[in-house]
Write a protein that holds these residues in place. Sequence first.
Motif, PDB file in Angstrom:
ATOM      1  N   LYS A 270       8.621   2.458  -4.805  1.00  0.00           N
ATOM      2  CA  LYS A 270       8.745   2.444  -3.170  1.00  0.00           C
ATOM      3  C   LYS A 270       7.606   2.596  -2.398  1.00  0.00           C
ATOM      4  O   LYS A 270       7.213   1.907  -1.561  1.00  0.00           O
ATOM      5  CB  LYS A 270       9.672   3.628  -3.265  1.00  0.00           C
ATOM      6  CG  LYS A 270       9.971   3.911  -1.727  1.00  0.00           C
ATOM      7  CD  LYS A 270      10.817   5.265  -1.520  1.00  0.00           C
ATOM      8  CE  LYS A 270      11.299   5.410  -0.040  1.00  0.00           C
ATOM      9  NZ  LYS A 270      12.237   6.916  -0.106  1.00  0.00           N
ATOM     10  N   ILE A 271       6.530   3.241  -3.068  1.00  0.00           N
ATOM     11  CA  ILE A 271       5.310   3.333  -2.388  1.00  0.00           C
ATOM     12  C   ILE A 271       4.559   1.870  -2.483  1.00  0.00           C
ATOM     13  O   ILE A 271       3.846   1.647  -1.347  1.00  0.00           O
ATOM     14  CB  ILE A 271       4.294   4.327  -3.358  1.00  0.00           C
ATOM     15  CG1 ILE A 271       4.895   5.762  -2.923  1.00  0.00           C
ATOM     16  CG2 ILE A 271       2.877   4.236  -2.471  1.00  0.00           C
ATOM     17  CD1 ILE A 271       4.205   6.674  -3.648  1.00  0.00           C
ATOM     18  N   GLY A 272       4.832   1.283  -3.611  1.00  0.00           N
ATOM     19  CA  GLY A 272       4.005  -0.113  -3.533  1.00  0.00           C
ATOM     20  C   GLY A 272       4.664  -1.063  -2.534  1.00  0.00           C
ATOM     21  O   GLY A 272       3.874  -1.904  -1.851  1.00  0.00           O
TER      22      GLY A 272
ATOM     23  N   PRO B 130      -2.847   4.482  -5.366  1.00  0.00           N
ATOM     24  CA  PRO B 130      -4.370   4.422  -4.977  1.00  0.00           C
ATOM     25  C   PRO B 130      -5.003   5.811  -5.537  1.00  0.00           C
ATOM     26  O   PRO B 130      -4.425   6.898  -5.572  1.00  0.00           O
ATOM     27  CB  PRO B 130      -4.150   4.394  -3.424  1.00  0.00           C
ATOM     28  CG  PRO B 130      -2.649   3.806  -3.100  1.00  0.00           C
ATOM     29  CD  PRO B 130      -2.020   4.203  -4.232  1.00  0.00           C
ATOM     30  N   ASP B 131      -6.252   5.395  -5.661  1.00  0.00           N
ATOM     31  CA  ASP B 131      -6.819   6.705  -5.896  1.00  0.00           C
ATOM     32  C   ASP B 131      -7.116   7.772  -4.753  1.00  0.00           C
ATOM     33  O   ASP B 131      -6.869   7.109  -3.542  1.00  0.00           O
ATOM     34  CB  ASP B 131      -8.496   6.533  -6.499  1.00  0.00           C
ATOM     35  CG  ASP B 131      -9.159   7.554  -6.836  1.00  0.00           C
ATOM     36  OD1 ASP B 131      -9.930   8.214  -6.239  1.00  0.00           O
ATOM     37  OD2 ASP B 131      -8.968   7.857  -8.003  1.00  0.00           O
ATOM     38  N   ILE B 132      -7.186   9.013  -5.335  1.00  0.00           N
ATOM     39  CA  ILE B 132      -7.128   9.871  -4.043  1.00  0.00           C
ATOM     40  C   ILE B 132      -8.221   9.628  -3.009  1.00  0.00           C
ATOM     41  O   ILE B 132      -7.935  10.016  -1.695  1.00  0.00           O
ATOM     42  CB  ILE B 132      -7.457  11.310  -4.530  1.00  0.00           C
ATOM     43  CG1 ILE B 132      -6.016  11.759  -5.064  1.00  0.00           C
ATOM     44  CG2 ILE B 132      -7.457  12.361  -3.222  1.00  0.00           C
ATOM     45  CD1 ILE B 132      -6.027  13.164  -5.909  1.00  0.00           C
ATOM     46  N   SER B 133      -9.535   9.124  -3.562  1.00  0.00           N
ATOM     47  CA  SER B 133     -10.605   9.004  -2.701  1.00  0.00           C
ATOM     48  C   SER B 133     -10.381   7.817  -1.831  1.00  0.00           C
ATOM     49  O   SER B 133     -11.113   7.750  -0.673  1.00  0.00           O
ATOM     50  CB  SER B 133     -11.770   8.899  -3.366  1.00  0.00           C
ATOM     51  OG  SER B 133     -11.566   7.392  -4.219  1.00  0.00           O
ATOM     52  N   ILE B 134      -9.134   7.159  -1.909  1.00  0.00           N
ATOM     53  CA  ILE B 134      -9.059   5.908  -1.322  1.00  0.00           C
ATOM     54  C   ILE B 134      -7.854   5.784  -0.054  1.00  0.00           C
ATOM     55  O   ILE B 134      -7.620   5.345   0.739  1.00  0.00           O
ATOM     56  CB  ILE B 134      -8.785   4.685  -2.046  1.00  0.00           C
ATOM     57  CG1 ILE B 134     -10.101   4.314  -3.013  1.00  0.00           C
ATOM     58  CG2 ILE B 134      -8.458   3.309  -1.454  1.00  0.00           C
ATOM     59  CD1 ILE B 134      -9.790   3.026  -3.945  1.00  0.00           C
ATOM     60  N   MET B 135      -7.221   6.996  -0.488  1.00  0.00           N
ATOM     61  CA  MET B 135      -5.969   7.065   0.270  1.00  0.00           C
ATOM     62  C   MET B 135      -6.140   7.196   1.813  1.00  0.00           C
ATOM     63  O   MET B 135      -5.518   6.480   2.443  1.00  0.00           O
ATOM     64  CB  MET B 135      -5.147   8.546  -0.115  1.00  0.00           C
ATOM     65  CG  MET B 135      -4.424   8.089  -1.484  1.00  0.00           C
ATOM     66  SD  MET B 135      -3.258   9.755  -1.884  1.00  0.00           S
ATOM     67  CE  MET B 135      -2.772   9.108  -3.472  1.00  0.00           C
TER      68      MET B 135
ATOM     69  N   GLU C  65       3.183   9.621   4.780  1.00  0.00           N
ATOM     70  CA  GLU C  65       4.002   8.606   4.794  1.00  0.00           C
ATOM     71  C   GLU C  65       3.691   7.644   3.612  1.00  0.00           C
ATOM     72  O   GLU C  65       4.770   7.018   2.935  1.00  0.00           O
ATOM     73  CB  GLU C  65       4.080   7.821   6.020  1.00  0.00           C
ATOM     74  CG  GLU C  65       4.399   8.665   7.288  1.00  0.00           C
ATOM     75  CD  GLU C  65       4.176   7.961   8.774  1.00  0.00           C
ATOM     76  OE1 GLU C  65       5.255   7.784   9.590  1.00  0.00           O
ATOM     77  OE2 GLU C  65       3.221   7.104   8.809  1.00  0.00           O
ATOM     78  N   LEU C  66       2.482   7.670   3.324  1.00  0.00           N
ATOM     79  CA  LEU C  66       2.131   6.704   1.999  1.00  0.00           C
ATOM     80  C   LEU C  66       2.617   7.430   0.915  1.00  0.00           C
ATOM     81  O   LEU C  66       3.226   6.651   0.072  1.00  0.00           O
ATOM     82  CB  LEU C  66       0.475   6.870   2.177  1.00  0.00           C
ATOM     83  CG  LEU C  66       0.080   6.133   0.710  1.00  0.00           C
ATOM     84  CD1 LEU C  66       0.248   4.615   0.786  1.00  0.00           C
ATOM     85  CD2 LEU C  66      -1.673   6.226   0.434  1.00  0.00           C
ATOM     86  N   LEU C  67       2.542   8.659   0.473  1.00  0.00           N
ATOM     87  CA  LEU C  67       3.011   9.114  -0.620  1.00  0.00           C
ATOM     88  C   LEU C  67       4.736   9.086  -0.585  1.00  0.00           C
ATOM     89  O   LEU C  67       5.201   9.478  -1.715  1.00  0.00           O
ATOM     90  CB  LEU C  67       2.712  10.163  -0.760  1.00  0.00           C
ATOM     91  CG  LEU C  67       1.054  10.528  -1.053  1.00  0.00           C
ATOM     92  CD1 LEU C  67       0.533  12.213  -0.988  1.00  0.00           C
ATOM     93  CD2 LEU C  67       0.697  10.175  -2.227  1.00  0.00           C
ATOM     94  N   SER C  68       5.112   9.243   0.658  1.00  0.00           N
ATOM     95  CA  SER C  68       6.893   9.210   0.626  1.00  0.00           C
ATOM     96  C   SER C  68       7.320   7.523   0.603  1.00  0.00           C
ATOM     97  O   SER C  68       8.343   7.601   0.276  1.00  0.00           O
ATOM     98  CB  SER C  68       7.331   9.778   2.195  1.00  0.00           C
ATOM     99  OG  SER C  68       6.770  11.043   1.864  1.00  0.00           O
ATOM    100  N   GLY C  69       6.335   6.773   0.966  1.00  0.00           N
ATOM    101  CA  GLY C  69       6.818   5.345   0.686  1.00  0.00           C
ATOM    102  C   GLY C  69       7.748   4.873   1.995  1.00  0.00           C
ATOM    103  O   GLY C  69       8.628   4.138   1.838  1.00  0.00           O
ATOM    104  N   GLU C  70       7.588   5.495   3.080  1.00  0.00           N
ATOM    105  CA  GLU C  70       8.326   5.275   4.204  1.00  0.00           C
ATOM    106  C   GLU C  70       7.673   6.053   5.608  1.00  0.00           C
ATOM    107  O   GLU C  70       7.094   6.965   5.164  1.00  0.00           O
ATOM    108  CB  GLU C  70       9.892   5.799   4.047  1.00  0.00           C
ATOM    109  CG  GLU C  70      10.174   6.964   3.926  1.00  0.00           C
ATOM    110  CD  GLU C  70      11.301   7.505   3.509  1.00  0.00           C
ATOM    111  OE1 GLU C  70      12.466   6.665   3.821  1.00  0.00           O
ATOM    112  OE2 GLU C  70      11.471   8.910   3.280  1.00  0.00           O
TER     113      GLU C  70
END
Length: 253
Positions: free
Chosen positions: A5-7, A45-50, A63-68
Amino acid sequence: MEQKKIGEFIAAQRKEKQMTQKQLGEALGISDKAISKWECGKGLPDISIMVPLCELLEINVNELLSGEHLTEDAYSRKAEENMMNLIQESENQKKENIRGNILRTVTWVMGNLLILFMLIMTSASQTNFPITFYFDMPSLIAMLFYLYLTLFFTGHTKNFRNAFSFLRRRKPESIEEAQKAIIAVSLAMKSLITAGAFCTLFFSIYLLWLTTNSMDLSTFTANMAITLIPFLYGVIGAAILMPVKGCLENKIL
């Protein structure tokens, strides 16, 4: 977390910004293969890139980690849920690291015992005649095995392989990955020299012991020179890896 979903969310936001995977990767300093892996749901994604990724896609980390996209009402609930997921994944990673460290420790100890046994048996087989080039192959095998154990024990086996992969054509997924490859090569250089020095010291001590036990002194100088061959192996190996390290530092970093 739902990686698929995140992808899909990352892919949708990227396309909305009219960016290709290559363009997004270049903006983040990583390869387009890393972007593809995220969007296929095969990694996160790596935490340093988020944070940089979210800035480029104009979304927030929640929102990134939720995928929406999140409404104000759902924001707090999802933030807590995502935090718990991150904590759980962190705990799982710690457990995997502990198991890996135990396995590497056991392998390292057993491997060193095997090397010592091989050296002792090699020396024992020479009791009745002078040291010859017969020592060369066992020394080389012992040194390469020690190199493998060192990389395996420190968790740099994959990083060492990646170093040569980066030199050919594959780009690192992050600067951190490139730095780990350089560290692995440096560690390999030190390991080869250390192993060579140890073998040379071992054989030199054995040669001196033979000398005190009626060894023909006329062959002492020649055999002492032969005992330096393992150290020479280590120096040559380090010299071969030195340009690899230099290329990584110049071309990747």
